[in-house]
Write an enzyme that holds these catalytic residues in place. Structure first.
Site, PDB file in Angstrom:
ATOM      1  N   ASP A  72       0.928  -1.100  -0.066  1.00  0.00           N
ATOM      2  CA  ASP A  72      -0.012   0.027  -0.097  1.00  0.00           C
ATOM      3  C   ASP A  72       0.990   1.245   0.051  1.00  0.00           C
ATOM      4  O   ASP A  72       1.542   1.552   0.856  1.00  0.00           O
ATOM      5  CB  ASP A  72      -0.891  -0.149   1.443  1.00  0.00           C
ATOM      6  N   CYS A  73       1.103   1.776  -1.118  1.00  0.00           N
ATOM      7  CA  CYS A  73       1.720   3.223  -1.404  1.00  0.00           C
ATOM      8  C   CYS A  73       0.813   4.314  -1.297  1.00  0.00           C
ATOM      9  O   CYS A  73       0.178   4.318  -2.083  1.00  0.00           O
ATOM     10  CB  CYS A  73       2.398   2.885  -2.704  1.00  0.00           C
ATOM     11  N   ASN A 106       1.066   8.813  -0.050  1.00  0.00           N
ATOM     12  CA  ASN A 106       1.824   9.699  -0.462  1.00  0.00           C
ATOM     13  C   ASN A 106       3.047   9.964   0.602  1.00  0.00           C
ATOM     14  O   ASN A 106       3.931  10.550   0.083  1.00  0.00           O
ATOM     15  CB  ASN A 106       0.915  11.325  -0.400  1.00  0.00           C
ATOM     16  N   THR A 148       4.782   3.874   2.557  1.00  0.00           N
ATOM     17  CA  THR A 148       4.405   2.827   1.892  1.00  0.00           C
ATOM     18  C   THR A 148       4.472   1.509   2.772  1.00  0.00           C
ATOM     19  O   THR A 148       5.503   1.531   3.589  1.00  0.00           O
ATOM     20  CB  THR A 148       5.389   2.503   0.471  1.00  0.00           C
ATOM     21  N   GLY A 184      -9.182   6.968  -6.657  1.00  0.00           N
ATOM     22  CA  GLY A 184      -7.935   6.799  -5.743  1.00  0.00           C
ATOM     23  C   GLY A 184      -8.040   5.268  -5.504  1.00  0.00           C
ATOM     24  O   GLY A 184      -9.099   4.711  -4.851  1.00  0.00           O
ATOM     25  N   ASP A 221      -6.485   3.656  -3.344  1.00  0.00           N
ATOM     26  CA  ASP A 221      -6.620   3.245  -1.738  1.00  0.00           C
ATOM     27  C   ASP A 221      -8.114   3.475  -1.238  1.00  0.00           C
ATOM     28  O   ASP A 221      -8.611   2.724  -0.251  1.00  0.00           O
ATOM     29  CB  ASP A 221      -5.867   4.489  -0.808  1.00  0.00           C
TER      30      ASP A 221
END
Length: 257
Positions: free
Chosen positions: A6-7, A9, A12, A107, A109
């Site tokens: 899960d990267c 802003n 990560t 997005g 996420d």
């Protein structure tokens, strides 16, 4: 063995999933210049340090920073001989629908959190994610993502105060003992903490009014437990919500194949 990434802003997260549980989770800063070789050295060193002898066979990526995806793809191909699933790409199917305006790019996420929330709690949800931005994702009765709200993140707000006002220091967010601060630091902490309590409560209330139905509020992100200390803003806090969603999406795509 699945490597879920899960990267975001800011950070990560890498997690190893053995099909039943996460056996290890590591966090690093998000850097667009980091190469596949550097990722591998960092990851393999941590695995050896924790005496984890795992053969990674699959990889799934959710990234809000498109520029890091290339090197993560190279990591998968060069060191694990696998082709990663990338959330948001055409070859990565989702177990839920996405109903937003045509041409809108959601997005990854937020899609992953929607999948995870629906898998754990069913539909009619508001997922509040305390990341670089504070996001509110609305999950329909059937699990579809139907929109949401984006507000500045808590730490981003504190940073902006510090950078824009020369007399204001950088402070860490915490729950103040009282609303009225008696020095600059407690004044800032009170403003941000109680300001975000009000923001969360008001936005969730208006979403419920607009949807005209009861909705559960699920929170995730590093600061979610802090805000759960007051007024029970959330029905549940899920620290690993995004990583859980990645495992659900990976499993769904295995069945699709």
């Amino acid at each position: 063995m699945l490597l879920a990434i899960d990267c975001g802003n800011t950070n990560t997260v890498f997690s190893l999933w053995d099909g039943a549980r996460f056996i290890a989770t590591w966090r690093t800063s998000t850097e667009t210049q980091r190469t596949a070789d550097q990722y591998y050295v960092w990851l393999s060193t941590l695995m050896k340090f924790q005496k984890i002898d795992a053969q990674i066979t699959d990889m799934i990526i959710s990234s809000t920073v498109p520029r890091v995806v290339f090197n993560l793809r190279v990591l998968a191909d060069r060191y694990f001989n696998t082709r990663p699933l990338v959330v948001g790409k055409p070859d990565c199917a989702l177990p839920v629908g996405v109903r937003v305006d045509a041409g809108t790019q959601v997005g990854p996420d937020r899609l992953v959190n929607t999948v995870a929330g629906h898998d754990l709690y069913g539909g009619d949800l508001i997922v509040v994610d305390f990341g670089t931005a504070t996001t509110f994702d609305v999950v329909d009765e059937d699990g579809a993502y139907v929109g949401g709200v984006i507000a500045p993140g808590v730490n981003l707000s504190l940073m902006a105060l510090h950078q824009a006002a020369a007399a204001l220091p950088h402070v860490d967010i915490t729950k103040p003992q009282q609303v009225v601060g008696t020095n600059t630091v407690t004044c800032m902490q009170s403003g941000v903490f109680w300001g975000y309590v009000g923001l969360v409560r008001e936005i969730c209330s208006r979403i419920k009014q607009e949807r005209e139905r009861p909705m559960k509020i699920i929170a995730t992100g590093g600061l979610a437990p802090l805000f759960q200390q007051t007024d029970e803003l959330f029905d549940a806090v899920e620290d690993t919500l995004t990583m859980h969603g990645l495992t659900v999406i990976h499993k769904f795509n295995q069945h699709e194949d």
